[in-house]
Each structure stands twice: as structure tokens, then as C-alpha cells.
Scaffold this motif. Structure first.
Motif, PDB file in Angstrom:
ATOM      1  N   ALA A  29      28.653  70.361 -16.668  1.00 21.64           N
ATOM      2  CA  ALA A  29      29.157  69.966 -15.097  1.00 21.64           C
ATOM      3  C   ALA A  29      29.161  71.185 -14.062  1.00 21.64           C
ATOM      4  CB  ALA A  29      30.709  69.655 -15.379  1.00 21.64           C
ATOM      5  N   ALA A  30      29.075  72.188 -14.386  1.00 23.40           N
ATOM      6  CA  ALA A  30      28.860  73.281 -13.499  1.00 23.40           C
ATOM      7  C   ALA A  30      27.506  73.012 -12.637  1.00 23.40           C
ATOM      8  CB  ALA A  30      28.924  74.713 -14.003  1.00 23.40           C
ATOM      9  N   HIS A  31      26.711  72.426 -13.274  1.00 25.80           N
ATOM     10  CA  HIS A  31      25.304  72.226 -12.495  1.00 25.80           C
ATOM     11  C   HIS A  31      25.212  71.339 -11.548  1.00 25.80           C
ATOM     12  CE1 HIS A  31      23.186  74.897 -15.291  1.00 25.80           C
ATOM     13  NE2 HIS A  31      23.737  74.342 -16.321  1.00 25.80           N
ATOM     14  N   GLY A  32      26.281  70.357 -11.555  1.00 26.71           N
ATOM     15  CA  GLY A  32      26.552  69.399 -10.622  1.00 26.71           C
ATOM     16  C   GLY A  32      27.317  69.563  -9.354  1.00 26.71           C
ATOM     17  N   HIS A  33      27.726  68.523  -8.513  1.00 26.92           N
ATOM     18  CA  HIS A  33      28.570  68.683  -7.419  1.00 26.92           C
ATOM     19  C   HIS A  33      29.796  69.594  -7.726  1.00 26.92           C
ATOM     20  CE1 HIS A  33      31.144  67.519  -3.971  1.00 26.92           C
ATOM     21  NE2 HIS A  33      29.774  67.413  -3.321  1.00 26.92           N
ATOM     22  N   VAL A  43      29.995  58.901 -19.761  1.00 25.12           N
ATOM     23  CA  VAL A  43      29.072  59.160 -20.920  1.00 25.12           C
ATOM     24  C   VAL A  43      27.929  60.313 -20.795  1.00 25.12           C
ATOM     25  CG1 VAL A  43      26.859  57.809 -21.902  1.00 25.12           C
ATOM     26  CG2 VAL A  43      29.058  56.567 -21.435  1.00 25.12           C
ATOM     27  N   LEU A  44      27.684  60.470 -19.408  1.00 22.64           N
ATOM     28  CA  LEU A  44      26.518  61.662 -19.228  1.00 22.64           C
ATOM     29  C   LEU A  44      27.368  62.798 -19.573  1.00 22.64           C
ATOM     30  CD1 LEU A  44      25.095  60.309 -15.740  1.00 22.64           C
ATOM     31  CD2 LEU A  44      23.775  60.864 -18.078  1.00 22.64           C
ATOM     32  N   GLY A  45      28.678  62.824 -19.006  1.00 17.34           N
ATOM     33  CA  GLY A  45      29.290  64.408 -19.243  1.00 17.34           C
ATOM     34  C   GLY A  45      29.380  64.531 -20.726  1.00 17.34           C
ATOM     35  N   LEU A  46      29.660  63.566 -21.539  1.00 13.11           N
ATOM     36  CA  LEU A  46      29.764  63.624 -23.086  1.00 13.11           C
ATOM     37  C   LEU A  46      28.303  64.115 -23.544  1.00 13.11           C
ATOM     38  CD1 LEU A  46      31.165  63.765 -25.731  1.00 13.11           C
ATOM     39  CD2 LEU A  46      31.168  61.408 -25.617  1.00 13.11           C
ATOM     40  N   ALA A  92      20.970  70.106 -20.994  1.00 10.39           N
ATOM     41  CA  ALA A  92      21.982  69.614 -20.694  1.00 10.39           C
ATOM     42  C   ALA A  92      22.168  69.668 -19.142  1.00 10.39           C
ATOM     43  CB  ALA A  92      23.235  70.370 -21.258  1.00 10.39           C
ATOM     44  N   VAL A  93      21.201  70.156 -18.445  1.00  6.54           N
ATOM     45  CA  VAL A  93      21.386  70.141 -16.771  1.00  6.54           C
ATOM     46  C   VAL A  93      21.239  68.950 -16.233  1.00  6.54           C
ATOM     47  CG1 VAL A  93      20.008  71.288 -14.968  1.00  6.54           C
ATOM     48  CG2 VAL A  93      20.417  72.789 -17.038  1.00  6.54           C
ATOM     49  N   LEU A  94      20.298  68.151 -16.441  1.00 12.84           N
ATOM     50  CA  LEU A  94      20.111  66.812 -15.764  1.00 12.84           C
ATOM     51  C   LEU A  94      21.450  66.052 -15.962  1.00 12.84           C
ATOM     52  CD1 LEU A  94      18.374  65.002 -13.939  1.00 12.84           C
ATOM     53  CD2 LEU A  94      17.162  64.326 -16.198  1.00 12.84           C
ATOM     54  N   PRO A  95      21.524  65.647 -17.146  1.00 13.93           N
ATOM     55  CA  PRO A  95      22.920  64.895 -17.423  1.00 13.93           C
ATOM     56  C   PRO A  95      23.919  65.533 -16.696  1.00 13.93           C
ATOM     57  CG  PRO A  95      22.262  65.918 -19.437  1.00 13.93           C
ATOM     58  CD  PRO A  95      21.194  66.159 -18.533  1.00 13.93           C
ATOM     59  N   GLY A 102      27.981  65.042 -12.681  1.00 16.31           N
ATOM     60  CA  GLY A 102      28.934  65.611 -11.547  1.00 16.31           C
ATOM     61  C   GLY A 102      28.849  64.844 -10.072  1.00 16.31           C
ATOM     62  N   TRP A 103      27.417  64.315  -9.672  1.00 15.86           N
ATOM     63  CA  TRP A 103      27.347  63.480  -8.576  1.00 15.86           C
ATOM     64  C   TRP A 103      28.152  62.176  -8.757  1.00 15.86           C
ATOM     65  CZ3 TRP A 103      26.270  64.558  -3.823  1.00 15.86           C
ATOM     66  CH2 TRP A 103      25.853  65.731  -3.566  1.00 15.86           C
ATOM     67  N   CYS A 104      28.289  61.446 -10.034  1.00 24.53           N
ATOM     68  CA  CYS A 104      29.134  60.382 -10.264  1.00 24.53           C
ATOM     69  C   CYS A 104      30.622  60.580  -9.899  1.00 24.53           C
ATOM     70  CB  CYS A 104      28.769  60.066 -11.712  1.00 24.53           C
ATOM     71  SG  CYS A 104      27.250  59.189 -11.906  1.00 24.53           S
ATOM     72  N   ALA A 105      30.919  61.756 -10.596  1.00 27.54           N
ATOM     73  CA  ALA A 105      32.403  62.432 -10.305  1.00 27.54           C
ATOM     74  C   ALA A 105      32.727  62.681  -8.849  1.00 27.54           C
ATOM     75  CB  ALA A 105      32.711  63.451 -11.106  1.00 27.54           C
TER      76      ALA A 105
END
Length: 763
Positions: free
Chosen positions: A210-214, A417-420, A433-436, A441-444
Motif C-alpha cells: 500500500a505504501a506504493h500508492g496514494h 481484493v487488490l490489497g490482499l 506487489a507494486v502494481l496491485p 491505494g488509488w481505490c482507497a
């Protein structure tokens, strides 16, 4: 009203028709018995259990199956409660805690550590299951639950680890935890079993991915996937509470239902035979409990998720029966759930979805696609069912919850689902794991944006002080009305548009609102702030126009002004002084080095940094100006530097303590003056910030972060030529988690304190 209630009763009868309700009386009786016995003691539980067995025997003799079922459930739950309470009342750990004994314990960590601040020091609280206790009198074996408090060294503990420690025991409040323990010395810590270790690796992987996203995803994705709330800010929690999205911030049955649906779909695609799909479901539930921790809320969520799966597979009839059985089984496993608010909300939401979604979806499906009808019916049904319980817990009713859940729903499943998936891929070496994680993160971020936007609507929530059963009756009547309206497109759309109008510009029942502390008056491009100091007002700045500030004070019913403080000599702060003083009983006029008013009738008093004043029921600290701003000798010489000003930095900065709330009123102080306050060691922390200089772009990030306000007000004129408030200032406040309100859009802004909670009401 009686006719409406009768129609509601008839409609409810139609809604429950076709549902298997035979277990509902037993579940309701079990819940009532558990709540009653836990509040009275083990002897009551034993007596109720014996009475239940007697009724069970009589019912069996008379072949009354329904009564026998209720009696059996009551006897079992009462016996379970009595047994749990007896262990708590007579076990070795409660006895030692009553004596405040010091002991050595062997224990297993059962919950993730949580940090807290107290008296300027960081502490850690963690749940333990004590298995052995050693004192000078010997060693005893037990399985007592305790809540342990320690220093930062306990922050690295993980669920499943076994440890030894020297502790000081003390009694706990009534609950599943039988004692509290202060960790005096932490001994050796053994690694957890492989299943707990694997779950922790996945949790760490979710956080890393998750740290790779928003930035919103770093906090929200772990909460959605596994209930890890450590990254959530108080501001985000408050926004989600007001918008009715709180259920997303913790593990709920929704999370499990989403994961189960995906796994079962993959199983079918992968060719798994139907007879083995149940094994996939059970494995998913076990994995979910391990990942999210086997705490009461997670066990409850797992049960509610299974009820949802039962409803999908067996129909609403089977789902209702499964819900009742889930309530009974959960109360047998953990009777204390009967007193937990989360249990009430979970059962209410699940029952509402099972009973109300089908009729609402059928009504809406007459004129819209079926998928859209179901998507709208689910949050509507859940909100109607949960509203009475939410009102009891929070004192408010959310008006925007259905809309917020509808907008957030499309992003919840992808984020989960993407986070899991990212957490599982993070276990494999490589960047898989970077892309999912980025997508999650952007969904969140979308979910967080919906929460902030909907919470910021003036009519997002309303107070509720009447009994809960009144609201329950109103919700029943409202449900009938909404069901009838849902059949008619024109009426349904009209109601939705009306709700939008109420949310954006709600009708005001009166002004000022009850419990107001401070009001930022809408006086155009200028400042005028009024603080209620108990029977009188402290007025800070007077705006550019006497008429505007006089009208604001009249609306507030202010006829006595304890003191007026003029932060500096600019016209947009002082020219309205006559509107404050004339026709009112007024006290002194306080000014600083930046001037502000001529000394008429000896009324003007100059104050400087360090002064402490009592103004009515408020305590006022003069924090600034300090540094060069404090030595302005001729306020009329306004040396401009772009948008800056020596006089602006000579503004009085006041820290006002009133009714347990801290307000920071800053005049037009600019970055140089703001940073000077920090260098001088001034305590600028506050609950509410009057944003300096009408929200200009000239703000010190260090200063705004040090203030750490929950709420902020900006006083600016509509369509002003300065561009106040600036996008840069608003972004800065949002980045540090401060909710901001503006007079140019919202009119007068009242900061309100009710039941210990701060909110803003606009006029």
C-alpha cells in the motif's frame, strides 16, 4: 401517525413473509438473557439456566417444539454466562488483581499493540492471555484475559508470541478482561506458531504494498483488508463517522463476503467441484480470522459474512435462519458480545439487508436496471436498520450515509481484493506487489475523498436527543414511504433532489445553534470573531463595516461585550469597531504593537506577548507578536513585501481556553511571525484555528502542523480580488488533517461543542 404506523406494520409483515423466523425468538431471548446475566452475576446466570432447563422439560413433555427450542437456547447461554463470570469472579488472577499484587506471568499475545500518548510520554497497550502466574506463594495455571500497559519496548510484540514478564496487577472494569497489568519487566519472547507468523507476514506485505500508492491508501488499505487501523488519523475517522462510512474502517462482514465471493468464483473457474467449494469457503474464513486477528469483532464479522454467503446460496429464507443461529452460536462462544455496540450494528445491518433489500430492489427494478436497483437498495436497507443504534451511540443521524456508501461502494471491493493480492504477492521476491498495491491505494483514495466530501456537507448529520424507539418507529414509517416512492420514478428522483438540497443548504432551526463556542462572522473581506465567554462575548477584530458586525452580534443575541481585541490596525479588522461598541455594554479594547484603535475614553489597553487575561469564563493567553513584529513603532508605515506586511506580523495572536476547548486566533500573522512564535517556544496547539490572513498562500507548514487543529475557519469575502482563501493554504490544511470552513461560501460559521464533540454549523 397511527395510520402510518399501521401501514408500517402491514408492510413489515409483507417483508418478513417467506422468511424462516423460527429461530428468531430463540436468538432474541438468548441476547436478552446474556445482557441481563452479565450485568447481575454468575448466580443469576445459574438460576436462569436451571429455570430454562425446567421449562425445556415441560415443553418436551407437552411436545411444544418452539418453546423447547427457546428454553434450550436460554439455558445454554445462561449457563455459559454463569461459567465465564464464575471464572472471572473466583479465578487466581482476579484475586491477585484485587490485592494489586506483583507477579511473574507466562502469557500469549492475543491482540496487536496500540500506542497512546499520556503526560507527554508514549505508552503501549496490548491484550494478553495469561497461562501461568507465579508469586511468592507458588505457581498456578489459568487462561485469564488481561489488558497490559507498557513502554515502547512492547510495541514490537505480535499476535501469537509467547512471553514472560514481571507485572503489577490491578482490577479491571467488568468485561472479558479480568485484570489490567503494568509491564514492569519484559522477559524472553518466543516466536509465534507458523500460522500466526504467516498471517503477520501477509499483514506486513499489505502495508508495504500500500505504501506504493496514494497516501490515503497507506492508511486505508490495511484497514480495509485486515483491520489494521494504526495509520488512520482522527480527522479521517471523524469524516467517516459523519458520512456513515465508519464500517469500512474496521473488519466487517463485508470484507469477508468480498473475499469469499472472489475465491468461490476462482474455484468455479478453476474447475473445483461443487461438493468441494465448501472447503474453499471454510479455508477462506479461517485465513480471514488469522489475518484480521481472532478478536471478538473479527469473529463476529466472520459469522456475519457466512450469513451473507448463506443468503446468497440458500436465499433470504435460509439467510434469516442462518443469522439467528449465528447470534446464538456467537453468544455461546463469547457472551460479552451481547453488550458490544459493534454486535448490535452487525446484526442490525445484516437483518436489514436480508429483510428489506428484496422489496426495495423489486420496487426500484420496475424502472431501473436490476444491478442498479440492488446497489441502491443495499445501503438504504442497512442504513434504515442501523440508524436507531447509531443515534444511541453517537447522538447523531447521518443524512448522507446512503449517498456516501453508494459512491464509495464501487471502490471497496477492488481496494480489498487488490490489497490482499498485493500482500500475498509481497511474500514472493520481486516487484510483483507494486502494481496491485498502487491500484489499491488509488481505490482507497476515492473512498477517502467520498468520506471527506460527504462529511463536509453542511447537512451531513443532525443531532438526535429523543429515545431510540421513537427513531425506530420513524424509520419504519420512513421505510414504508420510501418503498412506495421507489415504485414511481418521478417521486423517487424528486425525493433525491430534495435530499441533495437539504445536504448542501440545510434549513436552520434557529440561530445561534445550541452549544456554540465561537462564531466567525461573515463580514466580507475582513475578520470578526465572537467567542462565548458565558453571558457575554469576547470579540476579536471587528471587520471593515460597522453594520455587518453589528448584524452578526444581533443574530447571536450579544448585548454585553466583555472585551474587544483588535489584532492590528488594518481597516478590514478595525473599521467596524463602532458596530461592536454602540448600543452594547462593552469592556476594554485590547490592542498590540500593531495598533488598532484610538484611546477613546481611556478604553484602549495595550497588551504584549506573555500576558494572561481572564475574560468572562475564558482564559486568554497572548502568544504574540514576538521577534521583529513586536517592535513595530509606527503602524501607519506598512512596509509591503509582496503580500507580506510588517503590521501583519505585528498581529496579536491569542490562545483562548473556553469550556475545555482551545481556540487559536491569529489575525494576519504571516510566515515570519508564525515561525517566530515557534522559535520562542510558544505552545500554539489548539482544537480550532482561525486561519491567518484570510487563508492567503503565505502560511508556514511548520506552524500549521504545530497547531494541529481539528477544525479551521477562514474569513474571506465573496469573489475578493486577493484570491483568498488560496488553494495552497487549503491544500496545506487538508494535508495535516484539518477540516476547513469558509465564510465566503458558508456565511457565519459557528463552532459548536455538544457531548464533548466539536462540529461546525453554518448559517
Amino acid at each position: 401517525m397511527l395510520a402510518a404506523l399501521f401501514r408500517a406494520r402491514v408492510a413489515l409483515g409483507r417483508a418478513v413473509r417467506g422468511h424462516d423466523l423460527r429461530m428468531v425468538p430463540a436468538a432474541g431471548a438468548a441476547w436478552a438473557v446474556a445482557a441481563g446475566v452479565l450485568g447481575t452475576g454468575s448466580r443469576t446466570g445459574l438460576a436462569v439456566s436451571l429455570a430454562g432447563l425446567a421449562v425445556l422439560l415441560a415443553a418436551l413433555l407437552r411436545r411444544h417444539a418452539a418453546l423447547a427450542l427457546v428454553a434450550a437456547v436460554v439455558a445454554g447461554v445462561a449457563a455459559g454466562c454463569a461459567w465465564r463470570l464464575a471464572l472471572d469472579e473466583h479465578g487466581p488472577v482476579p484475586a491477585l488483581a484485587a490485592d494489586h499484587a506483583v507477579a511473574s506471568v507466562e502469557a500469549q499475545v492475543r491482540s496487536d499493540p496500540r500506542t497512546f500518548e499520556r503526560a507527554g510520554r508514549t505508552g503501549v497497550v496490548v491484550g494478553l492471555r495469561v497461562e501461568r502466574v507465579t508469586t511468592r506463594h507458588g505457581t498456578v495455571t489459568t487462561r485469564a484475559l488481561v489488558t497490559a500497559f507498557g513502554d515502547e519496548s512492547a510495541g514490537g510484540l505480535t499476535v501469537g508470541q509467547r512471553l514472560t514478564a514481571r507485572v503489577s496487577l490491578a482490577p479491571a472494569d467488568r468485561g472479558p478482561e479480568v485484570a489490567t497489568a503494568r509491564l514492569l519487566r519484559l522477559g524472553p519472547v518466543r516466536p509465534p506458531p507458523w500460522w500466526w507468523g504467516g498471517a503477520q507476514d501477509v499483514r506486513d506485505g499489505v502495508a508495504r504494498a500500500a505504501a506504493h500508492g496514494h497516501p490515503d491508501g497507506r492508511a486505508l488499505v490495511p484497514a480495509l483488508v485486515d483491520g489494521d487501523e494504526r495509520g488512520l488519523t482522527d480527522e479521517l475517522r471523524e469524516d467517516f463517522r459523519r458520512s456513515g462510512l465508519t464500517h469500512l474502517l474496521a473488519v466487517s462482514g463485508t470484507n469477508l463476503t468480498i473475499v469469499l465471493a472472489c475465491l468461490l468464483a476462482l474455484a468455479r473457474v478453476g474447475g473445483v467441484s461443487p461438493r468441494w467449494t465448501w472447503a474453499v469457503g471454510v479455508a477462506a474464513v479461517v485465513g480471514f480470522v488469522l489475518l484480521a486477528r481472532a478478536e471478538p469483532s473479527v469473529v463476529r464479522a466472520a459469522a456475519m459474512g457466512l450469513v451473507g454467503v448463506a443468503a446468497a446460496g440458500l436465499g433470504s429464507r435460509g439467510g434469516t435462519r442462518a443469522l439467528a443461529w449465528a447470534v446464538v452460536v456467537l453468544l455461546l462462544v463469547d457472551p460479552w458480545l451481547a453488550l458490544r455496540p459493534g454486535f448490535v450494528l452487525s446484526v442490525s445491518a445484516t437483518a436489514g439487508i436480508l429483510l428489506l433489500v428484496p422489496p426495495f430492489a423489486d420496487a426500484l427494478g420496475r424502472w431501473m436496471p436490476r444491478w442498479a436497483a440492488v446497489a441502491l437498495a443495499v445501503p438504504l436497507a442497512a442504513q434504515l436498520a442501523c440508524t436507531p443504534a447509531v443515534a444511541v451511540l453517537s447522538g447523531e443521524v447521518s443524512l448522507v450515509a446512503v449517498l456516501a456508501n453508494l459512491l464509495a461502494a464501487p471502490a471497496v471491493a477492488p481496494a480489498t481484493v487488490l490489497g490482499l493480492g498485493a500482500g500475498l504477492l509481497a511474500l514472493v521476491p520481486g516487484p510483483w506487489a507494486v502494481l496491485p498495491g498502487w491500484l489499491a491505494g488509488w481505490c482507497a483514495h476515492w473512498i477517502a475523498s467520498v468520506g471527506r466530501w460527504s462529511a463536509g456537507l453542511p447537512g451531513a448529520s443532525v443531532e438526535w436527543g429523543a429515545p431510540w424507539w421513537v427513531l425506530a418507529l420513524l424509520c419504519a414509517v420512513l421505510g414504508v414511504g420510501l418503498h412506495r416512492a421507489a415504485r414511481r420514478p418521478a417521486l423517487a428522483v424528486g425525493l433525491c433532489l430534495g435530499l441533495v438540497v437539504v445536504l448542501v443548504r440545510p434549513p436552520q432551526p434557529g440561530w445561534p445553534p445550541r452549544g456554540w463556542l465561537m462564531v466567525a462572522c461573515d463580514v466580507g473581506q475582513g475578520d470578526a470573531t465572537v467567542v462565548d465567554v458565558g453571558g457575554a462575548a469576547l470579540v476579536v477584530d471587528a471587520g471593515p463595516d460597522p453594520t455587518a458586525v453589528d448584524a452578526c452580534l444581533d443574530r447571536l443575541g450579544v448585548d454585553r461585550v466583555a472585551a474587544v481585541a483588535l489584532t492590528h490596525a488594518h481597516a478590514d479588522h478595525v473599521d467596524g469597531l463602532g458596530g461592536v461598541l454602540e448600543g452594547r455594554d462593552a469592556g476594554p479594547v485590547l490592542v498590540g504593537p500593531g495598533g488598532g484603535a484610538p484611546n477613546r475614553d481611556g478604553r484602549t489597553t495595550q497588551v504584549a506577548a506573555g500576558a494572561r487575561l481572564s475574560v468572562g469564563g475564558a482564559q486568554v493567553e497572548v502568544l504574540g507578536p514576538v521577534g521583529p513584529g513586536a517592535r513595530v513603532s509606527d503602524p501607519s508605515r506598512d512596509e509591503q513585501d509582496g503580500e507580506g506586511s510588517a503590521v501583519n506580523d505585528a498581529s496579536l495572536v491569542l490562545r483562548v481556553h473556553v469550556r475545555g476547548v482551545v481556540l487559536l486566533l491569529t489575525g494576519d500573522v504571516e510566515p515570519a511571525g508564525q515561525d517566530a512564535l515557534l522559535r520562542a517556544g510558544a505552545d500554539v496547539s489548539a482544537d480550532v484555528l482561525k486561519v491567518p490572513h484570510h487563508g492567503s498562500a503565505r502560511q508556514s507548514r511548520r506552524f500549521v502542523e504545530a497547531v494541529g487543529a481539528r477544525l479551521a475557519t477562514v474569513s474571506a469575502g465573496r469573489d475578493n480580488s486577493y484570491g483568498h482563501p488560496s488553494a495552497a493554504a487549503l491544500d496545506l490544511l487538508r494535508d495535516v488533517g484539518t477540516r476547513t470552513f469558509r465564510t465566503d461560501r458558508d456565511g457565519d460559521l459557528a463552532v459548536v461543542l455538544r457531548d464533548g464533540r466539536l462540529s461546525v454549523v453554518t448559517r
